[in-house]
Design a protein around this motif. Structure first.
Motif, PDB file in Angstrom:
ATOM      1  N   HIS A 171      54.549  87.614 -57.119  1.00 29.25           N
ATOM      2  CA  HIS A 171      55.777  87.622 -57.913  1.00 29.25           C
ATOM      3  C   HIS A 171      55.677  88.593 -59.078  1.00 29.25           C
ATOM      4  CE1 HIS A 171      58.775  86.107 -60.833  1.00 29.25           C
ATOM      5  NE2 HIS A 171      59.450  85.773 -59.766  1.00 29.25           N
ATOM      6  N   GLU A 172      54.498  88.687 -59.684  1.00 28.49           N
ATOM      7  CA  GLU A 172      54.360  89.438 -60.931  1.00 28.49           C
ATOM      8  C   GLU A 172      53.920  90.884 -60.746  1.00 28.49           C
ATOM      9  OE1 GLU A 172      55.603  88.461 -63.574  1.00 28.49           O
ATOM     10  OE2 GLU A 172      55.894  86.338 -63.154  1.00 28.49           O
ATOM     11  N   HIS A 227      50.622  83.533 -54.879  1.00 27.61           N
ATOM     12  CA  HIS A 227      52.070  83.471 -55.074  1.00 27.61           C
ATOM     13  C   HIS A 227      52.452  84.040 -56.444  1.00 27.61           C
ATOM     14  CE1 HIS A 227      56.163  82.003 -54.752  1.00 27.61           C
ATOM     15  NE2 HIS A 227      56.042  81.431 -55.932  1.00 27.61           N
ATOM     16  N   PHE A 228      51.653  83.681 -57.445  1.00 23.33           N
ATOM     17  CA  PHE A 228      51.905  84.176 -58.800  1.00 23.33           C
ATOM     18  C   PHE A 228      51.825  85.702 -58.852  1.00 23.33           C
ATOM     19  CE2 PHE A 228      50.208  85.627 -62.897  1.00 23.33           C
ATOM     20  CZ  PHE A 228      51.188  85.173 -63.759  1.00 23.33           C
ATOM     21  N   SER A 284      57.860  98.744 -72.036  1.00 25.19           N
ATOM     22  CA  SER A 284      58.911  97.745 -72.208  1.00 25.19           C
ATOM     23  C   SER A 284      59.540  97.858 -73.593  1.00 25.19           C
ATOM     24  CB  SER A 284      58.324  96.351 -71.983  1.00 25.19           C
ATOM     25  OG  SER A 284      59.294  95.357 -72.197  1.00 25.19           O
ATOM     26  N   CYS A 336      54.183  94.564 -60.499  1.00 18.86           N
ATOM     27  CA  CYS A 336      55.327  95.331 -61.001  1.00 18.86           C
ATOM     28  C   CYS A 336      55.860  96.295 -59.958  1.00 18.86           C
ATOM     29  CB  CYS A 336      54.957  96.082 -62.276  1.00 18.86           C
ATOM     30  SG  CYS A 336      54.045  97.604 -62.002  1.00 18.86           S
ATOM     31  N   ALA A 350      61.520  89.863 -71.664  1.00 17.47           N
ATOM     32  CA  ALA A 350      62.525  89.124 -70.885  1.00 17.47           C
ATOM     33  C   ALA A 350      61.964  88.593 -69.571  1.00 17.47           C
ATOM     34  CB  ALA A 350      63.735  90.015 -70.636  1.00 17.47           C
ATOM     35  N   GLY A 351      60.659  88.278 -69.567  1.00 18.05           N
ATOM     36  CA  GLY A 351      60.103  87.666 -68.367  1.00 18.05           C
ATOM     37  C   GLY A 351      59.439  88.676 -67.461  1.00 18.05           C
ATOM     38  N   ALA A 352      58.166  88.971 -67.717  1.00 16.60           N
ATOM     39  CA  ALA A 352      57.378  89.856 -66.858  1.00 16.60           C
ATOM     40  C   ALA A 352      55.927  89.783 -67.308  1.00 16.60           C
ATOM     41  CB  ALA A 352      57.871  91.302 -66.929  1.00 16.60           C
ATOM     42  N   ILE A 403      53.435  91.369 -66.366  1.00 15.23           N
ATOM     43  CA  ILE A 403      52.788  92.674 -66.474  1.00 15.23           C
ATOM     44  C   ILE A 403      52.874  93.235 -67.887  1.00 15.23           C
ATOM     45  CG2 ILE A 403      54.860  93.937 -65.738  1.00 15.23           C
ATOM     46  CD1 ILE A 403      51.185  94.779 -64.869  1.00 15.23           C
ATOM     47  N   CYS A 404      53.862  92.795 -68.658  1.00 14.64           N
ATOM     48  CA  CYS A 404      54.016  93.327 -70.011  1.00 14.64           C
ATOM     49  C   CYS A 404      52.897  92.890 -70.951  1.00 14.64           C
ATOM     50  CB  CYS A 404      55.379  92.973 -70.594  1.00 14.64           C
ATOM     51  SG  CYS A 404      56.708  93.826 -69.730  1.00 14.64           S
ATOM     52  N   LYS A 435      62.206 100.426 -71.288  1.00 13.87           N
ATOM     53  CA  LYS A 435      62.077 100.748 -69.866  1.00 13.87           C
ATOM     54  C   LYS A 435      61.529  99.544 -69.118  1.00 13.87           C
ATOM     55  CE  LYS A 435      60.751 105.278 -71.499  1.00 13.87           C
ATOM     56  NZ  LYS A 435      59.557 106.026 -71.868  1.00 13.87           N
ATOM     57  N   ARG A 436      61.427  99.685 -67.792  1.00 14.51           N
ATOM     58  CA  ARG A 436      60.742  98.653 -67.031  1.00 14.51           C
ATOM     59  C   ARG A 436      59.279  98.637 -67.459  1.00 14.51           C
ATOM     60  NH1 ARG A 436      61.987  99.953 -60.942  1.00 14.51           N
ATOM     61  NH2 ARG A 436      61.604 102.039 -61.734  1.00 14.51           N
ATOM     62  N   GLY A 437      58.705  97.441 -67.553  1.00 15.03           N
ATOM     63  CA  GLY A 437      57.322  97.333 -68.001  1.00 15.03           C
ATOM     64  C   GLY A 437      56.351  97.659 -66.890  1.00 15.03           C
ATOM     65  N   GLN A 438      56.074  98.930 -66.727  1.00 17.52           N
ATOM     66  CA  GLN A 438      55.091  99.342 -65.720  1.00 17.52           C
ATOM     67  C   GLN A 438      53.980 100.113 -66.412  1.00 17.52           C
ATOM     68  OE1 GLN A 438      57.719 101.287 -62.790  1.00 17.52           O
ATOM     69  NE2 GLN A 438      57.327  99.519 -61.483  1.00 17.52           N
TER      70      GLN A 438
END
Lengths: 415, 170
Positions: A340-341, A336-337, A179, A343, A165-167, A169-170, A183-186
């Protein structure tokens, strides 16, 4: 000899249709593996081929498969279709245009590691791709090529898609597994690596889409056939994603060892308005900036040769930069990227990228002094080697090499 | 009463069946998309319903909405135009494209048009770097890619959405 191993849709019309794919040898490698080979024999062929992971890390694929813990079951295969690195757009073309070859690769790898369930983790933005793959998987089940007791054996396999769903890091394999578990993709602390502790704590092979798409033809033609392609260091072919200031951006399937010059000028048609090329990023936004002099342009693109330029080939996402932009502008974009990304799990990456973005913005806006440039370099330096996953490392590559290799751009930008 | 569980019972069963019986939680991302289908965002009620279905806590569900960029906890535009302006797209005119499109629509990046139909957002790489300027359009119902775009082609698309909305209203 066919021109393509991966992008075969460019040569064979309608290869995205099952009957056409089968007419061109499709699913014979899977059938042959399941009915006539032991799983270990399949892995041995892939080992012989020298195939290395195409997601960026370049880890030998067959070796990864052989690490699966056989005292802990069930086993899983997860295809990494989270393609999110700026500059990379190869997996999407493969899945959209040659989907059955990719799915056959998933199937063969599943057989090789004894998995009865495989998942394709698509980034959330690949909504259309995931639904398309669902249709293709349903066709395979109907045709008896996926499901229970395949080809009259006791081997069964189901393949499922799973939408993120947009991350960014996944795309990191342990974050991807987190993920998938809802869970959160960490990222996880490693070791243990996924072949011993993966999805739901079970042995799991995570392979990139392009990596898996190589597998059917390797099983059909043999490991040695594949090994004879490419270079000694990096065997086989690669889909190079070419982007940036070139006339003909796109995916180009070429043997490893092709030079930057050939890719940019012969395949990519050269630079827009025939301007000079200044810098190359070979592994997307995660790259070191390569000064595009004659030596660099004539460097063969394999992992070892690009390393000699103090850079990495990674996923071979070649971003070409000409003299219409300044390097501080480039860094403003990459930082910037990553800001934002990030985690947020590791402090150096989370805080470091936040501060780097403030400093580079100040530099780019012409409000900084040379001290700020040194500060930026120092912050980058302090992120290095201090994070759980590679994102932290990736975020500083362009920053450090940009400042070191293009100092004139920063001198011009500061007060 | 669990509205999501009732309304989408069959679909939810199919999703949960993709995962081992004891790992229902893996279905949470798909269920969040289902919750967004009707009005484009996940409400507090949705969160507790999903949590109940998957035997998670509401906090475990809610934390995902903040982490993943494609989930929203507030209503937004019906059509979210999400333009990539990362490095490769920016090298091919993405920043200029966003600026001009926003000017044409009379909004700033991140804002929604007054009629609530369209928002323009700058997003991270969408894996279409060779086809810039490009964007995805996210609605409650899914995502769609639009590549090699111009302000003109985008405005045509927006006009189509307007026409579709107006015909529904009448």
């Amino acid at each position: 000899m066919s021109k393509y191993i991966l992008l075969r849709h460019r040569e064979i019309p309608d290869i995205n249709k099952l009957d056409v794919y089968k007419k061109n040898g499709g699913f014979e490698a899977f059938r042959n593996a399941v009915t006539a080979m032991k799983p270990d024999e399949v892995t041995e062929i892939v080992k012989t081929s020298g195939l290395r992971g195409r997601g960026g890390a370049g880890f030998p694929t067959g070796l990864k498969w052989s690490f699966m813990d056989n005292n802990n079951w069930p086993h899983y295969v997860v295809a990494n279709a989270d393609e999110s690195e700026p500059g990379t757009f190869k997996d999407r073309e493969i899945m959209e245009s040659n989907p059955f070859q990719f799915l056959e690769g998933v199937a063969i790898s599943s057989y090789a590691v004894g998995a009865n369930a495989a998942y394709v983790y698509c980034r959330g933005e690949f909504w259309q791709v995931a639904h398309y793959l669902d249709e293709k998987i349903a066709e395979l089940e109907e045709a008896g090529l996926l499901g229970e007791n395949l080809f009259g054996t006791d081997y069964s396999l189901r393949i499922y898609t799973h939408l993120g769903a947009g991350a960014y890091i996944c795309g990191e394999e342990t974050a991807l597994l987190e993920s998938m578990e809802g869970k959160r993709g960490q990222p996880r602390l490693r070791p243990p690596f996924p072949p011993s502790f993966g999805l739901y704590g079970k042995p799991t092979v995570v392979n990139n889409v392009e990596t898996l798409t190589n597998v059917p033809l390797i099983i059909t033609n043999g490991g040695q056939w594949y090994k004879d392609l490419g270079t000694e260091d990096t065997t086989g072919v690669k889909v190079f994603s070419l982007s940036g200031r070139v006339k003909e951006p796109g995916n180009y399937e070429l043997p490893f060892g092709t030079t930057f010059r050939e890719l940019i000028y012969e395949h990519g048609g050269g630079i827009i308005d025939d301007r000079p090329v200044r810098a190359i990023m070979a592994a997307g936004a995660s790259s070191a900036l390569i000064v595009a002099d004659d030596k660099a342009l004539d460097t063969p693109m394999d992992y070892a040769s690009v390393r000699e330029l103090n850079a990495d080939l990674g996923s071979a996402s070649i971003i070409v930069i000409d003299d219409t932009v300044s390097i501080d502008w480039v860094l403003n974009k990459t930082v910037h990227f990553f800001k934002h990304e990030s985690c947020g799990k590791c402090t150096p990456c989370r805080e470091g990228n936040y501060w780097m973005s403030h400093i580079i913005e100040r530099i780019h806006d012409g409000e900084a002094t040379q001290n700020d440039v040194e500060l930026l370099h120092s912050v980058a330096n302090q992120i290095q080697n201090k994070c759980l996953c590679a994102l932290g490392e990736f975020s500083i590559q362009a920053v450090m090499t940009g400042i070191e290799r293009f100092p004139q751009d920063f001198e011009a930008a500061v007060k | 009463m669990n509205k999501i569980a009732e309304k989408y019972a069959d679909e939810i069963q199919k999703i949960i069946a993709k995962y081992p019986p004891e790992e229902k939680r893996s279905a949470v991302m798909s269920l969040l998309y289902i919750a967004q289908r009707e009005d484009g965002h996940v409400s507090k009620q949705d969160i507790s319903e999903i949590a109940e279905i998957l035997e998670m806590t509401s906090t475990e569900v809610a934390t995902l909405i903040g982490f993943y960029t494609l989930y929203y906890d507030k209503p937004g535009a019906k059509y979210r135009i999400q333009i990539c302006n990362d490095l490769p797209c920016a090298l091919r005119g993405a920043d200029e494209f966003i600026t001009k499109l926003c000017e044409k629509l009379g909004i700033q990046i991140g804002e929604t048009t007054e009629d609530g139909l369209v928002s323009v957002e700058a997003v991270m790489c969408l894996a279409a770097c060779d086809k810039a300027p490009m964007f995805q359009v996210q609605t409650g119902d899914g995502l769609e890619y639009h590549e090699l775009q111009s302000v003109e082609s985008t405005m045509e698309l927006i006009e189509k959405w307007k026409a579709a909305r107006d015909s529904q209203v009448s």
